[in-house]
Motif scaffolding. Structure first.
Motif, PDB file in Angstrom:
ATOM      1  N   ASP A 164       8.346  25.313 -11.031  1.00  0.00           N
ATOM      2  CA  ASP A 164       7.616  26.246 -11.990  1.00  0.00           C
ATOM      3  C   ASP A 164       7.534  26.286 -13.469  1.00  0.00           C
ATOM      4  O   ASP A 164       8.087  26.889 -14.120  1.00  0.00           O
ATOM      5  CB  ASP A 164       7.617  27.602 -11.442  1.00  0.00           C
ATOM      6  CG  ASP A 164       6.402  28.458 -11.662  1.00  0.00           C
ATOM      7  OD1 ASP A 164       5.361  28.165 -12.218  1.00  0.00           O
ATOM      8  OD2 ASP A 164       6.639  29.842 -11.454  1.00  0.00           O
ATOM      9  N   THR A 165       6.782  25.267 -14.042  1.00  0.00           N
ATOM     10  CA  THR A 165       6.620  25.124 -15.227  1.00  0.00           C
ATOM     11  C   THR A 165       5.304  25.414 -15.699  1.00  0.00           C
ATOM     12  O   THR A 165       4.910  25.085 -16.700  1.00  0.00           O
ATOM     13  CB  THR A 165       7.084  23.755 -15.712  1.00  0.00           C
ATOM     14  OG1 THR A 165       6.064  22.508 -15.265  1.00  0.00           O
ATOM     15  CG2 THR A 165       8.627  23.290 -15.436  1.00  0.00           C
ATOM     16  N   GLY A 166       4.624  26.307 -14.926  1.00  0.00           N
ATOM     17  CA  GLY A 166       3.274  26.727 -15.450  1.00  0.00           C
ATOM     18  C   GLY A 166       2.018  25.729 -15.383  1.00  0.00           C
ATOM     19  O   GLY A 166       1.038  26.110 -16.077  1.00  0.00           O
ATOM     20  N   TYR A 167       2.369  24.713 -14.668  1.00  0.00           N
ATOM     21  CA  TYR A 167       1.203  23.543 -14.665  1.00  0.00           C
ATOM     22  C   TYR A 167       0.135  24.042 -13.328  1.00  0.00           C
ATOM     23  O   TYR A 167      -0.661  23.285 -13.360  1.00  0.00           O
ATOM     24  CB  TYR A 167       1.804  22.240 -14.371  1.00  0.00           C
ATOM     25  CG  TYR A 167       2.439  21.979 -13.115  1.00  0.00           C
ATOM     26  CD1 TYR A 167       1.850  21.332 -12.102  1.00  0.00           C
ATOM     27  CD2 TYR A 167       3.802  22.217 -13.024  1.00  0.00           C
ATOM     28  CE1 TYR A 167       2.311  20.985 -10.901  1.00  0.00           C
ATOM     29  CE2 TYR A 167       4.665  21.784 -11.851  1.00  0.00           C
ATOM     30  CZ  TYR A 167       3.671  21.089 -10.826  1.00  0.00           C
ATOM     31  OH  TYR A 167       4.345  20.876  -9.671  1.00  0.00           O
ATOM     32  N   LEU A 168       0.386  24.750 -12.572  1.00  0.00           N
ATOM     33  CA  LEU A 168      -0.601  25.222 -11.596  1.00  0.00           C
ATOM     34  C   LEU A 168      -0.730  26.631 -11.750  1.00  0.00           C
ATOM     35  O   LEU A 168       0.037  27.281 -11.744  1.00  0.00           O
ATOM     36  CB  LEU A 168       0.011  24.847 -10.124  1.00  0.00           C
ATOM     37  CG  LEU A 168      -0.109  23.589  -9.638  1.00  0.00           C
ATOM     38  CD1 LEU A 168       0.181  23.109  -8.169  1.00  0.00           C
ATOM     39  CD2 LEU A 168      -1.634  22.854  -9.633  1.00  0.00           C
ATOM     40  N   ALA A 169      -1.785  27.026 -11.207  1.00  0.00           N
ATOM     41  CA  ALA A 169      -2.314  28.478 -11.331  1.00  0.00           C
ATOM     42  C   ALA A 169      -2.684  28.773  -9.796  1.00  0.00           C
ATOM     43  O   ALA A 169      -3.050  28.173  -8.944  1.00  0.00           O
ATOM     44  CB  ALA A 169      -3.424  28.741 -12.132  1.00  0.00           C
ATOM     45  N   ALA A 170      -2.633  30.085  -9.323  1.00  0.00           N
ATOM     46  CA  ALA A 170      -3.027  30.679  -8.142  1.00  0.00           C
ATOM     47  C   ALA A 170      -4.656  30.264  -7.974  1.00  0.00           C
ATOM     48  O   ALA A 170      -5.386  30.284  -9.092  1.00  0.00           O
ATOM     49  CB  ALA A 170      -2.847  32.083  -8.142  1.00  0.00           C
TER      50      ALA A 170
END
Length: 259
Positions: free
Chosen positions: A202-208
């Protein structure tokens, strides 16, 4: 100077694995030479971290208590001389180099039917060529007879298809193979060589909702965290990790890509 010195590439966003490794090493007393390319992250769909490098350097300096222990250099590893320049900067600034952790990566969408020769080349140059040149420069600069560590990073493409990232998958397969090729060459010089596959982190490259879909593929229902990879790297670079070399280590938290 007898303090251990580490070069970490791929450091730009505070949420990234490179930053997590830097935090671990700073707390363990390492002197650090960090590099990254913030402009690359800025151009990605997930976006960069405009205050990331200054804030991380301030955090690491507060941890070490000495600004001279942590140095940063923005470098494009697509340039042929960049790997050797990074190693030289580490030795020049800190007097020696004991550890290289190559977290850098180049990744863009490259599906079948949409391939571009220049984009394939860019993946191979940054992910494979730069890593190989970094290893060569490190081996030439290493002056001890033991305790050297080279840690590379993969992405688990060997464990399943990545149809939207064919160039990235091919280049990371090359990194895994480099691990096995370099280990018997560098271990007699006192340097172990290993590769970490951290799994989805989880390094912020995908969003819900995409992030939630991936989370359900973990038995525990949660993504890996950057510090999960950093803890493994710290152990591999410790005296306890000295017997491990030539290995690709899948540290994926039970991730099941076939559900």
């Amino acid at each position: 100077m007898t303090e251990r010195v580490a070069l970490i590439t791929g450091v730009s966003r505070r949420i990234g694995i490179g930053a997590a490794v830097a935090r671990r090493f700073a707390a363990a007393g390492y002197r650090l030479q960090l590099s990254g390319l913030p402009g690359y992250d800025d151009a990605q769909p997930y976006g960069g971290d405009p205050d990331g490098v200054p804030a991380l350097l301030a955090e690491l300096t507060a941890c070490t208590g000495d600004p001279d222990r942590v140095r940063y250099q923005a470098v494009d590893l697509g340039l042929p001389d960049a790997p050797a320049e990074l190693v030289a900067a580490a030795v020049r600034g800190h007097g020696r180099l004991d550890v290289v952790v190559a977290v850098h990566a180049y990744s863009t969408r490259t599906p079948l039917g949409g391939l571009d020769a220049a984009e394939i080349d860019r993946h191979l140059v940054v992910n494979v060529r730069a890593t190989l040149l970094l290893a060569e420069a490190f081996a030439a600069a290493f002056r001890a007879d033991s305790g050297g560590r080279l840690v590379l990073f993969s992405s688990g493409q060997r464990l399943g298809p990545m149809p939207g990232e064919l160039a990235y998958a091919a280049s990371k397969a090359g990194v895994e193979n480099l691990t096995r090729q370099l280990s018997p060459l560098l271990m007699p010089r006192g340097i172990t060589v290993n590769c970490v596959n951290p799994g989805p982190t989880d390094t912020g490259y995908l969003a819900a909702p995409d992030r939630d879909v991936v989370a359900r593929l973990f038995p525990g229902g949660e993504w890996g965290r950057p510090d999960d990879a950093a803890r493994l790297v710290e152990w591999l670079c410790s005296p306890d990790g000295g017997w491990i070399s030539g290995q690709v280590i899948d540290s994926e938290g039970g991730f099941n890509r076939y559900v």
